[in-house]
Write a protein that holds these residues in place. Structure first.
Motif, PDB file in Angstrom:
ATOM      1  N   PHE A 125      56.547  80.910  58.846  1.00  0.00           N
ATOM      2  CA  PHE A 125      55.183  81.300  59.204  1.00  0.00           C
ATOM      3  C   PHE A 125      55.142  82.795  59.499  1.00  0.00           C
ATOM      4  O   PHE A 125      56.124  83.368  59.969  1.00  0.00           O
ATOM      5  N   ASP A 126      53.986  83.396  59.290  1.00  0.00           N
ATOM      6  CA  ASP A 126      53.819  84.826  59.563  1.00  0.00           C
ATOM      7  C   ASP A 126      53.688  85.141  61.043  1.00  0.00           C
ATOM      8  O   ASP A 126      53.870  86.282  61.446  1.00  0.00           O
ATOM      9  N   SER A 127      53.364  84.143  61.861  1.00  0.00           N
ATOM     10  CA  SER A 127      53.187  84.392  63.294  1.00  0.00           C
ATOM     11  C   SER A 127      53.328  83.088  64.069  1.00  0.00           C
ATOM     12  O   SER A 127      53.232  81.993  63.507  1.00  0.00           O
ATOM     13  N   PHE A 128      53.505  83.216  65.387  1.00  0.00           N
ATOM     14  CA  PHE A 128      53.567  82.037  66.235  1.00  0.00           C
ATOM     15  C   PHE A 128      52.224  81.324  66.257  1.00  0.00           C
ATOM     16  O   PHE A 128      52.163  80.101  66.360  1.00  0.00           O
ATOM     17  N   GLU A 129      51.130  82.070  66.125  1.00  0.00           N
ATOM     18  CA  GLU A 129      49.801  81.461  66.096  1.00  0.00           C
ATOM     19  C   GLU A 129      49.674  80.485  64.933  1.00  0.00           C
ATOM     20  O   GLU A 129      49.150  79.385  65.095  1.00  0.00           O
ATOM     21  N   PHE A 130      50.164  80.872  63.751  1.00  0.00           N
ATOM     22  CA  PHE A 130      50.112  79.982  62.591  1.00  0.00           C
ATOM     23  C   PHE A 130      51.022  78.770  62.800  1.00  0.00           C
ATOM     24  O   PHE A 130      50.684  77.659  62.420  1.00  0.00           O
ATOM     25  N   PHE A 131      52.172  79.006  63.396  1.00  0.00           N
ATOM     26  CA  PHE A 131      53.086  77.911  63.725  1.00  0.00           C
ATOM     27  C   PHE A 131      52.403  76.919  64.640  1.00  0.00           C
ATOM     28  O   PHE A 131      52.415  75.710  64.404  1.00  0.00           O
TER      29      PHE A 131
END
Length: 137
Positions: A125-131
């Motif tokens: 994922f590009d960020s923890f938010e997307f995760f």
């Protein structure tokens, strides 16, 4: 909201400083917010749809508390694989592979999976938010 079992004792903002010092950077604010609500634990295995394929997640490592907290796991990984410096392990799949969040300048916040058997690091994922959004789906 996700249903976690066997979470460790709660933490506060100051508890992030040790791992940030070890890894040489600040954890993303979304990561901290997530961990302030729940400090590790197991969840019913869940599928995550990443950049390239479907991944599973079985649980989250704890910070500061437990048998193998994130701080110790990070030190163990970096001792064995120096190139993982700056990548903080925080979750795992049923096979024991680790999800890592980058604190490195060149890919800050990006989520990877470390495949132990293959000794391969793959972007997820590009960020923890997307995760985190993948967990809620």
């Amino acid at each position: 909201m996700l249903d976690f079992e066997d979470s460790e004792l709660p933490i506060n903002l100051g508890d992030f400083s040790h791992i940030e010092s070890l890894a040489g950077g600040a954890l993303p604010s979304s990561f901290k917010k997530f961990y302030l609500l729940r400090n590790g634990g197991y969840l019913e295995s869940k599928e995550l749809y990443g950049d390239e394929c479907v991944y599973d997640i079985h649980g989250f490592e704890s910070l500061k508390h437990g048998d193998l907290p994130i701080e110790q796991l990070y030190q163990d990984l970096v001792e064995s694989y120096e190139f993982l410096a700056g990548l903080v392990p925080f979750a795992f799949d049923q096979g024991g592979n680790n999800y890592l969040v980058s604190l490195r300048a060149e890919d800050y916040g990006k989520i990877y999976i470390w495949l132990h058997d293959e000794e391969e690091l793959k972007p997820v994922f590009d960020s923890f938010e997307f995760f985190e959004k993948g967990l809620a789906a």
